[in-house]
Design a protein around this motif. Sequence first.
Motif, PDB file in Angstrom:
ATOM      1  N   THR A 150      -6.243   8.583  -5.980  1.00  0.00           N
ATOM      2  CA  THR A 150      -7.326   7.711  -5.550  1.00  0.00           C
ATOM      3  C   THR A 150      -8.091   8.368  -4.405  1.00  0.00           C
ATOM      4  O   THR A 150      -7.549   9.187  -3.671  1.00  0.00           O
ATOM      5  N   ASN A 151      -9.348   7.982  -4.252  1.00  0.00           N
ATOM      6  CA  ASN A 151     -10.167   8.508  -3.158  1.00  0.00           C
ATOM      7  C   ASN A 151      -9.651   8.067  -1.800  1.00  0.00           C
ATOM      8  O   ASN A 151      -9.769   8.784  -0.811  1.00  0.00           O
ATOM      9  N   SER A 152      -9.092   6.874  -1.749  1.00  0.00           N
ATOM     10  CA  SER A 152      -8.607   6.333  -0.479  1.00  0.00           C
ATOM     11  C   SER A 152      -7.294   6.968  -0.038  1.00  0.00           C
ATOM     12  O   SER A 152      -6.912   6.863   1.130  1.00  0.00           O
ATOM     13  N   GLY A 153      -6.560   7.576  -0.972  1.00  0.00           N
ATOM     14  CA  GLY A 153      -5.271   8.162  -0.638  1.00  0.00           C
ATOM     15  C   GLY A 153      -4.105   7.193  -0.766  1.00  0.00           C
ATOM     16  O   GLY A 153      -2.981   7.520  -0.430  1.00  0.00           O
ATOM     17  N   PHE A 154      -4.395   5.982  -1.237  1.00  0.00           N
ATOM     18  CA  PHE A 154      -3.321   5.016  -1.466  1.00  0.00           C
ATOM     19  C   PHE A 154      -3.683   4.145  -2.672  1.00  0.00           C
ATOM     20  O   PHE A 154      -4.820   4.131  -3.133  1.00  0.00           O
ATOM     21  N   LYS A 155      -2.690   3.434  -3.176  1.00  0.00           N
ATOM     22  CA  LYS A 155      -2.915   2.440  -4.216  1.00  0.00           C
ATOM     23  C   LYS A 155      -2.083   1.214  -3.890  1.00  0.00           C
ATOM     24  O   LYS A 155      -1.142   1.280  -3.088  1.00  0.00           O
ATOM     25  N   ARG A 180       0.867  -1.182   0.000  1.00  0.00           N
ATOM     26  CA  ARG A 180       0.000   0.000   0.000  1.00  0.00           C
ATOM     27  C   ARG A 180       0.899   1.225   0.000  1.00  0.00           C
ATOM     28  O   ARG A 180       1.681   1.425   0.925  1.00  0.00           O
ATOM     29  N   ASP A 230      -2.180  10.365  -4.659  1.00  0.00           N
ATOM     30  CA  ASP A 230      -3.143  11.473  -4.689  1.00  0.00           C
ATOM     31  C   ASP A 230      -4.155  11.292  -5.821  1.00  0.00           C
ATOM     32  O   ASP A 230      -4.995  12.152  -6.054  1.00  0.00           O
TER      33      ASP A 230
END
Length: 185
Positions: free
Chosen positions: A145-150, A139, A143
């Motif tokens: 993605t909505n979750s703040g991670f990819k 993880r 910036d």
Amino acid sequence: PLPIHIDEHIITYNIDYKKDVDGFHPINIGRMVLGLPCFLPATPFGIISLLDEYDIETKGKKCLVIGRSHIVGTPMSILLSRNLKRGNATVTLAHSKTHNLDELCMQSDIIIVAIGVPHFLKSNMLKNNVILIDVGIHRVPSDKTNSGFKLIGDIDFDNVKEKASFISPVPGGVGPMTIASLLKN
């Protein structure tokens, strides 16, 4: 995963090996090594299923497994070397302390990466038409993605995909196959 203060070996030994769908119990590992009926470790079982599904030939191929964990790397190397349909490969088991790892990668037809380092495997380490299986999952901040991670793997997917004849994505590759293998077990 267990909290750090709990000894995973004590927990594993106390699970009835006949119910050990993860395939981690020493009896299941021993039976796997001997080629006897057992619950196979779920991730290696999932990778073998993936190779089966896409009819990827392993017989006579040079396979490199990067990562020697008892959960993925070591059992994967054993399964690929056995005299089975998705076996009969010449397997090298490498790890973070292996010398000339770039050279081993360049010589390999199939590489399974479970070293636990984000984007470890780079394009300059690979020959053309290599088959790549990515077991890593990390993880990282994003910036976009909505979750703040990819999620990314141990393979630098975007930079190696042109060299590969087959490559498993992260997410969506080995992870779902591990879950399917747990259910099969």
